[in-house]
Design a protein around this motif. Structure first.
Motif, PDB file in Angstrom:
ATOM      1  N   ASN A   1       0.822  -1.358   0.048  1.00  0.00           N
ATOM      2  CA  ASN A   1      -0.206  -0.174  -0.164  1.00  0.00           C
ATOM      3  C   ASN A   1       0.911   1.325   0.234  1.00  0.00           C
ATOM      4  O   ASN A   1       0.532   2.284  -0.656  1.00  0.00           O
ATOM      5  CB  ASN A   1      -0.962   0.049   1.096  1.00  0.00           C
ATOM      6  CG  ASN A   1      -1.964  -1.049   1.050  1.00  0.00           C
ATOM      7  OD1 ASN A   1      -2.224  -1.613  -0.015  1.00  0.00           O
ATOM      8  ND2 ASN A   1      -2.522  -1.454   2.066  1.00  0.00           N
ATOM      9  N   GLU A   2       2.029   1.240   0.640  1.00  0.00           N
ATOM     10  CA  GLU A   2       2.856   2.504   0.718  1.00  0.00           C
ATOM     11  C   GLU A   2       3.743   2.580  -0.583  1.00  0.00           C
ATOM     12  O   GLU A   2       4.038   1.304  -0.981  1.00  0.00           O
ATOM     13  CB  GLU A   2       3.799   2.189   1.979  1.00  0.00           C
ATOM     14  CG  GLU A   2       3.258   2.772   3.192  1.00  0.00           C
ATOM     15  CD  GLU A   2       2.890   4.209   3.172  1.00  0.00           C
ATOM     16  OE1 GLU A   2       3.983   5.004   2.829  1.00  0.00           O
ATOM     17  OE2 GLU A   2       1.825   4.563   3.763  1.00  0.00           O
ATOM     18  N   PRO A   3       3.623   3.698  -1.079  1.00  0.00           N
ATOM     19  CA  PRO A   3       4.537   3.559  -2.503  1.00  0.00           C
ATOM     20  C   PRO A   3       6.120   3.111  -1.973  1.00  0.00           C
ATOM     21  O   PRO A   3       6.708   2.475  -2.831  1.00  0.00           O
ATOM     22  CB  PRO A   3       4.587   5.042  -2.803  1.00  0.00           C
ATOM     23  CG  PRO A   3       3.358   5.673  -2.127  1.00  0.00           C
ATOM     24  CD  PRO A   3       3.094   5.046  -0.749  1.00  0.00           C
ATOM     25  N   GLN A   4       6.726   3.712  -1.189  1.00  0.00           N
ATOM     26  CA  GLN A   4       8.112   3.287  -0.716  1.00  0.00           C
ATOM     27  C   GLN A   4       8.199   3.037   0.910  1.00  0.00           C
ATOM     28  O   GLN A   4       7.493   4.253   1.351  1.00  0.00           O
ATOM     29  CB  GLN A   4       8.964   4.274  -1.479  1.00  0.00           C
ATOM     30  CG  GLN A   4       8.833   4.183  -2.933  1.00  0.00           C
ATOM     31  CD  GLN A   4      10.032   5.008  -3.618  1.00  0.00           C
ATOM     32  OE1 GLN A   4      10.107   5.988  -3.315  1.00  0.00           O
ATOM     33  NE2 GLN A   4      10.495   4.473  -4.625  1.00  0.00           N
ATOM     34  N   VAL A   5       9.163   2.503   1.234  1.00  0.00           N
ATOM     35  CA  VAL A   5       9.327   2.406   2.673  1.00  0.00           C
ATOM     36  C   VAL A   5      10.888   3.058   3.104  1.00  0.00           C
ATOM     37  O   VAL A   5      11.785   2.954   2.309  1.00  0.00           O
ATOM     38  CB  VAL A   5       9.180   1.247   3.402  1.00  0.00           C
ATOM     39  CG1 VAL A   5       7.990   0.630   3.269  1.00  0.00           C
ATOM     40  CG2 VAL A   5      10.097   0.102   2.771  1.00  0.00           C
ATOM     41  N   ALA A   6      11.124   3.782   4.171  1.00  0.00           N
ATOM     42  CA  ALA A   6      12.285   4.189   4.359  1.00  0.00           C
ATOM     43  C   ALA A   6      13.331   3.167   4.836  1.00  0.00           C
ATOM     44  O   ALA A   6      12.973   2.072   5.049  1.00  0.00           O
ATOM     45  CB  ALA A   6      12.250   5.032   5.687  1.00  0.00           C
ATOM     46  N   VAL A   7      14.661   3.407   4.807  1.00  0.00           N
ATOM     47  CA  VAL A   7      15.583   2.358   5.088  1.00  0.00           C
ATOM     48  C   VAL A   7      15.203   1.675   6.443  1.00  0.00           C
ATOM     49  O   VAL A   7      15.638   0.330   6.519  1.00  0.00           O
ATOM     50  CB  VAL A   7      17.031   2.969   5.087  1.00  0.00           C
ATOM     51  CG1 VAL A   7      18.117   2.002   5.737  1.00  0.00           C
ATOM     52  CG2 VAL A   7      17.360   3.483   3.764  1.00  0.00           C
ATOM     53  N   SER A   8      14.941   2.309   7.317  1.00  0.00           N
ATOM     54  CA  SER A   8      14.778   1.744   8.529  1.00  0.00           C
ATOM     55  C   SER A   8      13.487   0.618   8.649  1.00  0.00           C
ATOM     56  O   SER A   8      13.725  -0.528   9.062  1.00  0.00           O
ATOM     57  CB  SER A   8      14.425   2.767   9.948  1.00  0.00           C
ATOM     58  OG  SER A   8      13.297   3.466   9.531  1.00  0.00           O
ATOM     59  N   ASP A   9      12.544   1.028   7.833  1.00  0.00           N
ATOM     60  CA  ASP A   9      11.397  -0.026   7.733  1.00  0.00           C
ATOM     61  C   ASP A   9      11.887  -1.056   6.721  1.00  0.00           C
ATOM     62  O   ASP A   9      11.601  -2.214   6.983  1.00  0.00           O
ATOM     63  CB  ASP A   9      10.322   0.908   6.957  1.00  0.00           C
ATOM     64  CG  ASP A   9       9.549   1.652   8.191  1.00  0.00           C
ATOM     65  OD1 ASP A   9       9.701   1.616   9.331  1.00  0.00           O
ATOM     66  OD2 ASP A   9       9.132   2.808   7.601  1.00  0.00           O
TER      67      ASP A   9
END
Length: 132
Positions: A24-32
């Motif tokens: 659902n999220e377009p992109q996730v941060a490095v930590s995620d």
């Protein structure tokens, strides 16, 4: 009864947060990205850059399938559609296209790294030179 509703609410929030990061999220941060990878040790890590970029340094355990190559669809069709697939490129543009193609092909758990390997390196992520 109150404990039941609190437990139910916590479960819904937890499930929503996990599901948010996958598809659902377009992109996730490095930590995620790191957290999701740790939670899914059998995830397929997919580097969608060119072979030259891949050979210059990639994430440990990554498989290279170039999203710009005509054989991309044919190659990813060989992967397990039920596995978590974690995609990245140099900065996030190509991996967003790759993620959409994967979802369109029926992959159910696709995670796209925001900022690509560029942000990965900035955050101190390990980069390896693949064996040829």
């Amino acid at each position: 009864m109150k404990n039941f509703f609190i437990s139910l609410l916590i479960g819904i929030v937890f499930f929503s947060a996990c599901n948010r990061a996958v598809n659902n999220e377009p992109q996730v941060a490095v930590s995620d990205f790191v957290e999701i990878r740790q939670e899914n040790p059998n995830a397929i890590v997919l580097d969608v850059r060119t072979p030259g970029e891949f050979n210059g340094g990639t994430m440990e355990g990554a498989v290279n399938i170039n999203v710009m190559d005509d054989s991309f669809t044919e190659e990813v069709e060989k992967l397990d559609k039920d596995a978590t697939v974690m995609v990245f490129c140099k900065s996030g543009g190509r991996s967003a296209k790759a993620k959409q193609k994967l979802v369109d092909l029926g992959f159910t758990k696709v995670v796209d790294l925001e900022g690509g390997i560029t942000d990965w390196k900035k955050a101190g992520g390990k980069v390896i030179i693949p064996q040829q």
